[in-house]
Enzyme design. Sequence first.
Site, short mmCIF file in Angstrom:
data_model
loop_
_atom_site.label_atom_id
_atom_site.label_comp_id
_atom_site.label_asym_id
_atom_site.label_seq_id
_atom_site.Cartn_x
_atom_site.Cartn_y
_atom_site.Cartn_z
N TYR A 1 -2.04 4.82 90.10
CA TYR A 1 -0.87 4.96 89.24
C TYR A 1 -0.10 6.25 89.55
CZ TYR A 1 2.08 5.80 85.18
OH TYR A 1 3.14 6.08 84.37
N ARG B 1 7.96 6.19 93.18
CA ARG B 1 9.08 5.82 92.32
C ARG B 1 10.00 7.01 92.11
NH1 ARG B 1 7.86 3.58 86.29
NH2 ARG B 1 6.58 5.48 86.26
N TYR C 1 7.00 14.75 81.34
CA TYR C 1 5.57 15.03 81.14
C TYR C 1 5.17 16.19 82.04
CZ TYR C 1 4.44 10.51 78.79
OH TYR C 1 4.35 9.44 77.94
N ARG D 1 12.34 5.42 77.15
CA ARG D 1 11.57 4.72 76.12
C ARG D 1 12.16 3.37 75.75
NH1 ARG D 1 6.72 6.99 76.60
NH2 ARG D 1 6.86 9.25 76.49
N GLU E 1 -1.43 -0.98 74.47
CA GLU E 1 -0.02 -0.64 74.65
C GLU E 1 0.80 -1.82 74.15
OE1 GLU E 1 1.23 1.46 78.32
OE2 GLU E 1 2.59 -0.24 78.62
C1 3EB Z 1 3.36 6.31 78.30
O1 3EB Z 1 4.04 6.33 77.29
C2 3EB Z 1 2.44 5.13 78.48
O2 3EB Z 1 5.04 4.43 84.28
O3 3EB Z 1 6.51 2.85 84.03
C3 3EB Z 1 4.33 3.05 79.53
C4 3EB Z 1 5.42 2.35 80.04
C5 3EB Z 1 3.63 3.91 80.36
C6 3EB Z 1 5.83 2.51 81.38
C7 3EB Z 1 5.59 3.56 83.60
C8 3EB Z 1 4.04 4.06 81.68
C9 3EB Z 1 5.13 3.38 82.20
O4 3EB Z 1 3.39 7.23 79.14
C10 3EB Z 1 2.42 4.64 79.86
#
Ligand code: 3EB
Length: 343
Positions: A153, A160, A212, A225, A333
Site C-alpha cells: 500500500y 500515485r 498525513y 474525503r 471501513e
Molecule cells: C484513511 O482514512 C483510511 O489511499 O485511496 C481510505 C480511502 C483510506 C482511500 C486511499 C485510503 C484510501 O486514511 C484509508
Amino acid sequence: MTASQIETVRGAAEAWPGLPYRIESCRAAGPHAPLPERTLCEFRFGPPAADGDPRRVAVGLQILQGDAGGELWLSERPVHYGRERDFAYSENGEVLVLQLHLEETELAEMEEAVYRAYVRIAAFLDAHGYPQMWRVWHYLGDINGGEGDAERYRRFCIGRYRAVADSPDFERRLPAATAIGTRGGGLSLIVLAGRRPGLQVENPRQVSAFRYPRPYGPRSPSFSRATLLPWADGARLLVSGTASIVGHATAFAGDPAAQLRQTAANLQALLAHAAQVGLPGRDAGEFRADSYIVYLRHPEDLPRVRAGLDELFGDAPLRVVVGDVCRRELLIEVEAAYRMPLR
Ligand code: 3EB
C-alpha cells in the site's frame, strides 16, 4: 479545523443543470441478465459476468450481508460504451466510468506501475473530454504485504503521488477514493470522471489524508474525503472509504464495534461539513443514502458489528464485504453515496 486540513471552498457550489445518472441500489441485472440500455455502470461484488459488457464492474470480494445484485447506475441520457486498449469505459456526455486492471505480473515495480496507470488514465480522461476525476476505487491484491515502507500500500501511494503531484495546487483536485485489499493479485482501478470539477469536501475531525505525517509512509495518500456534485435535480455526495481515524491517528485498534461507531461519527461530521460548505441553506439531515459499502477485514467480526450496523444505517441499502483496509490496525471501513433531494 486542524492546521493540516485544507480548507474546503465555501459557497462555491453553483448548481449544475440536470442530473446525468442515478443509483438504483440492489437493483442490478446480475451476472446472467443483460443490462438495461440506459445503464452507465453495474457495480457489484462477485465473479465477472460472462457477457463481457464493458459497463459491468465486478469486484472479487466476498459478500457477507446485503444484495449480491449490487447497484445499477442508470443514465438519464443515451450511453456510449466500449473498450480501448486496456480500458473499458462508458459515458453519457456528462460523466464517464473507466476501468483498468493490472495483472500481478505488471506490479513487480509497484511505484512505477501505479504511476504509469494514473498517467494513462489522466491521458484517456483528457482525450475523451472528462478531465475531472471525481471518485476512484482501487482494489489491490495483498495490500498489506511487505513490511514498513516496503508495504504494498505504501509503495502504491508513492506511485500515485508521483502521478498527481504535478502542480502546486494538485491537492485541490484530488478525487474521493477507496483503497481495499483483495485475496487475488493485481490492481483494479475504477474511475468516475466528469467534465467539470466537483467540490472537494474534507473532514473537520480528520487531518486531510494528503497531509498525513511521515510515520504512515514516505508519501501521503492522494485522495480527498468526499466529492460533492451539485446537480440541480439532486446533489450527490460521494464519500471515500472512511474509518476510525481521528486527526491522523487510528482510534480503537483491536475493537471493530468501537471502530464502527467512530467511523459513523466521522461520516456525520463529514455530512454536516458538506452541507455547510456546499449546499447553503440545506441541512445534513436531508442527505439520503443511496449506498453504503462496509469493508470488514475479518469475516468472523461480523457478529460483533451487526448491532452497530443495524442501529447506524437502519434500512439504507447496505452491503458488507470482506476486504483488507489499507492501515493494518483498521478492521472496518465504510464508503457511501448520498443524494440531497430537491425540496
Ligand atoms: C484513511 O482514512 C483510511 O489511499 O485511496 C481510505 C480511502 C483510506 C482511500 C486511499 C485510503 C484510501 O486514511 C484509508
